[in-house]
Design a protein around this motif. Structure first.
Motif, PDB file in Angstrom:
ATOM      1  N   GLU B 434       6.818  76.442 -27.797  1.00 29.44           N
ATOM      2  CA  GLU B 434       7.054  75.480 -26.707  1.00 29.44           C
ATOM      3  C   GLU B 434       6.117  75.751 -25.535  1.00 29.44           C
ATOM      4  OE1 GLU B 434      11.752  74.512 -27.615  1.00 29.44           O
ATOM      5  OE2 GLU B 434      11.166  75.190 -25.619  1.00 29.44           O
ATOM      6  N   ARG B 437       3.008  74.132 -26.511  1.00 25.86           N
ATOM      7  CA  ARG B 437       3.172  72.673 -26.493  1.00 25.86           C
ATOM      8  C   ARG B 437       2.927  72.139 -25.095  1.00 25.86           C
ATOM      9  NH1 ARG B 437       9.203  71.080 -26.586  1.00 25.86           N
ATOM     10  NH2 ARG B 437       8.870  71.735 -24.450  1.00 25.86           N
ATOM     11  N   ALA B 468       7.489  67.321 -31.501  1.00 25.16           N
ATOM     12  CA  ALA B 468       6.688  67.899 -30.418  1.00 25.16           C
ATOM     13  C   ALA B 468       5.198  67.755 -30.732  1.00 25.16           C
ATOM     14  CB  ALA B 468       7.062  69.357 -30.217  1.00 25.16           C
TER      15      ALA B 468
END
Lengths: 46, 688
Positions: B434, B437, B468
């Motif tokens: 994440e 990302r 994502a």
């Protein structure tokens, strides 16, 4: 005030009291010691 | 009897008789060679036959002590045996006693020590020499005030075959005469001095001398002669004897114990007690005891107190740790339940307890972030980093902290700072997809497309989810101005995602892509369909975007009725957005435009008047007011038209715009305003 703080405070207080007590007692004893020294000298000589 | 003037052995000239003792007549003589006074003593004939005088003489001649007279010679002259010793000036103690002299404690102790020293010396000889006739008469007091132990003529070696003792009754130890066999019988007409034969079963030793010295001291202290009869035990000196302390009395009483085993066992022992007599004094002992107690008990208490302090400190730290953990845990619970006030209270308290721990600071950032108060996140985060290094915190904790800050900058559309903090985040923690990302999205928004693609690749390798991946791909395509492609990715991301945050972001950027594609109906429909998923902050953004879409639609039509309809819808949406939060300056201008399209000049004027107060030095506000004024006047009939106010706003806008022109820029509405002015001048509504 948690137990730890209470113990510390008590410890410091007791330490302080004991220190003061020891100092005062030694001052008193020192004074008595001087008198005793004179008394011993008067009684028993050199 | 020696006459005065007689020279004995060619060395000693008799001066005269000075006394007679149990051992023999004593003469004062002059040592012709040494030129000093000596004492010549004829030993009693009774002793001559049994004494090995030569052996005794040699031993005694070798004695040298300050409290013993020096023996010079032993002479056998005619039928007599003579000893030659130092003449000791002064008088014997018994002479002082007979004169009634009273001795004080200091004197007695002083002499007792000296006598004890002499005894130590004698008893240390090899073989030990027992004086065996210590009594006041045999203790001389010199003019200097020292004693001298005299009359060695009957000193015995402490060997098992010693069998002669001369007794000075009362002063002699009981064992000296208890087993004695009389050696002489009284002769009528002559004074009788009994001589006893000592029973070999109880040989004399040092303790006998100690007894005799003790009996002598007894006499000096009490003024009473010790009882002469052998069967009369020497009584103990009472402890309350005036003028003398118990300490000395106890010493003398111990010296004179009937049973030798109960006396001092050696002269050293006696001397030690005499030298330390002060230490035996009750007052001294009591003082010493008190001192010991004070200097033992108090330090022990102090050590105990210190240990208690240490224990208390350890316990306190443990309690603090437990309290801290509890505060953090409760704060997290409160935050989860939405009770942010209590959560902040707990975090603040935890922070005050351990200001270098990152947890409470991170907790606070989470709360501000959850409340979408990104200004607060940034302000608090920056302040925290400025005052704390958080070096003791783990890398993961610090990464999380930087991540929240990066997200806050991202939400504020400050992509430069967002990239900077995302960089720090991934430096500390390289295994969170994440992080990569959001880093990729921020890079894309900052137009670092290649770097964004790199981060996307890393995120994929770390197992980033498909929704994502679609979102990041959409952002990259958008950054590359491939809006159709980005629309496809955004729609896929929205379809696949169960992550509300991700869906919100995808929706908003999808609408941005639609805006670029001028697909305003798609903007309006998308935002309407997904209105329920937005949080309040993003809902405000969504409503603003919808309002803009209606404005764009209004601007694209010349149909005033349609314009009015779209304008009103836009104005309604701006009103709803305003209720959700503060509108940006651009949004406020658009709000005024929306009312203008809706033909609601009053509200449009109100908005712009309010902006005049908020932005008093902004040329665009006055330019926009001028534009609105021109529009209002244009709708009036010619005879009612008045462009004075327009001119006022125009002049003010031009004046304020000079600052922009100095930096090479110009207000957004200045050109439009100038066009209107030129038009009015052309139509002569305003003079040149």
């Amino acid at each position: 005030m948690g137990l730890g703080m209470i113990l510390m405070v008590v410890g410091i207080a007791v330490f302080g009291a004991a220190l003061i007590g020891m100092i005062v007692s030694n001052i008193v004893l020192s004074s008595k010691g001087k008198k005793l020294k004179k008394l011993m000298h008067d009684k028993y000589g050199d | 009897m020696l006459q005065a003037g007689t020279v004995i052995n060619g060395t000693y000239r008799i001066e005269g008789a000075v006394g007679a003792g149990g051992g023999g007549t004593v003469y004062k003589a002059y040592h012709l060679r040494l030129q000093k006074d000596v004492v010549v003593k004829r030993i009693n004939d009774n002793w001559v036959n049994v004494m090995d005088s030569r052996k005794e003489a040699d031993i005694i001649k070798n004695l040298k002590h300050q409290y013993l007279p020096q023996a010079y010679d032993f002479l056998k002259i005619d039928s007599g045996v003579y000893t030659v010793m130092d003449f000791v000036p002064g008088a014997s103690l018994d002479k002082y006693i007979k004169k009634g002299y009273k001795f004080n404690q200091q004197q007695i102790i002083f002499w007792a020590k000296q006598a004890a020293e002499a005894l130590v010396y004698l008893h240390k000889q090899n073989p030990p020499i027992i004086h065996s006739d210590i009594k006041p008469a045999n203790i001389m007091l010199t003019p200097e005030g020292n004693i001298c132990l005299i009359d060695f003529n009957v000193s015995l070696t402490s060997t098992p075959d010693s069998n002669i003792s001369a007794t000075s009754r009362g002063y002699a130890a009981p064992e000296q005469y208890l087993n004695l066999v009389p050696m002489n019988e009284p002769v009528p007409g002559e004074s009788f001095k009994p001589v006893y034969h000592f029973n070999m079963a109880s040989p004399l030793d040092q303790r006998s001398d100690i007894y005799s010295l003790g009996a002598t001291l007894y006499h000096l202290m009490t003024g009473q002669r010790p009882p002469k009869a052998p069967q009369d035990k020497l009584p103990e000196i009472p402890l309350d004897l005036q003028g003398f302390d118990e300490t000395l009395i106890n010493i003398v009483n111990k010296m004179t114990r009937y049973d030798p085993r109960e006396r001092y066992q050696s002269a050293e022992e006696l001397l030690k007690d005499l030298n330390n007599i002060r230490r035996l004094d009750k007052k001294y002992v009591s003082y010493k005891r008190k001192k010991l107690i004070v200097n033992t008990v108090f330090p022990i208490i102090m050590v105990g107190a210190l240990l208690l302090c240490v224990f208390g400190y350890v316990t306190m730290n443990k309690e603090n740790d437990e309290k801290y953990d509890q505060l953090i845990s409760e704060a997290a619970n409160y935050a989860e339940k939405g009770d942010y006030e209590k959560a902040i209270e707990n975090y603040s308290e935890a922070r005050d307890m351990k200001s270098d721990n990152i947890e409470p600071y991170y907790g606070m950032l989470r709360i501000y972030s959850d409340q979408y108060d990104f200004d607060k996140v940034i302000e608090y985060g920056k302040d925290s980093l400025a005052s704390h290094k958080f070096e003791d915190s783990s890398k993961k904790q610090r990464a999380d902290f930087y991540y929240i800050l990066a997200n806050a900058y991202f939400e504020q559309e400050n992509y430069d700072d967002a990239v900077s903090f995302y960089t720090k985040t991934v430096e500390l923690s390289q295994d969170n997809s994440e992080y990569y990302r959001d880093f990729a999205i921020a890079l894309a928004r900052n137009k670092y497309v290649d770097k964004a693609k790199e981060m996307l690749q890393t995120a994929k390798e770390l197992g980033l989810e498909t929704d994502a991946i679609d979102l990041v791909s959409a952002e990259i395509a958008f950054a590359e101005e491939k809006y159709d492609e980005s629309v496809g990715y955004f729609k896929d991301a929205i379809k696949l995602s169960s992550n509300q945050n991700l869906t919100q972001r995808a929706c908003l950027y999808l609408c941005k892509a639609y805006n670029f594609l001028r697909r305003y109906d798609d903007v309006i429909d998308t935002l309407k369909n997904y209105e329920s998923i937005f949080n309040s902050s993003r809902l405000r953004v969504a409503k603003t975007m919808s309002a803009e879409a209606y404005l764009n639609k209004a601007g694209n039509t010349s149909d005033t009725a349609v314009q009015k309809e779209f304008g009103q819808k836009a104005a309604d949406l701006y009103k709803e957005a305003e209720a959700l939060g503060v509108l940006s300056k651009k949004a406020k201008f658009n709000f005024a435009t929306a009312y203008q399209y809706a033909d609601d000049m009053r509200n449009a004027q109100e908005i712009l008047n309010s902006m005049m107060k908020d932005y008093p030095d902004d040329c665009d506000v006055y330019a926009r007011l001028a534009i609105l004024e021109a529009d209002k006047q244009s709708k009036l009939s010619n005879n009612l038209k008045n462009f004075d106010r327009f001119k006022e706003y125009y002049d003010k806008a031009i004046q304020l715009n000079k600052r922009n022109e100095a930096s090479g820029t110009s207000g957004a509405y200045i050109d439009e305003m100038k066009r209107i002015m030129q038009d009015l001048k052309d139509k002569k509504w305003i003079g040149e």
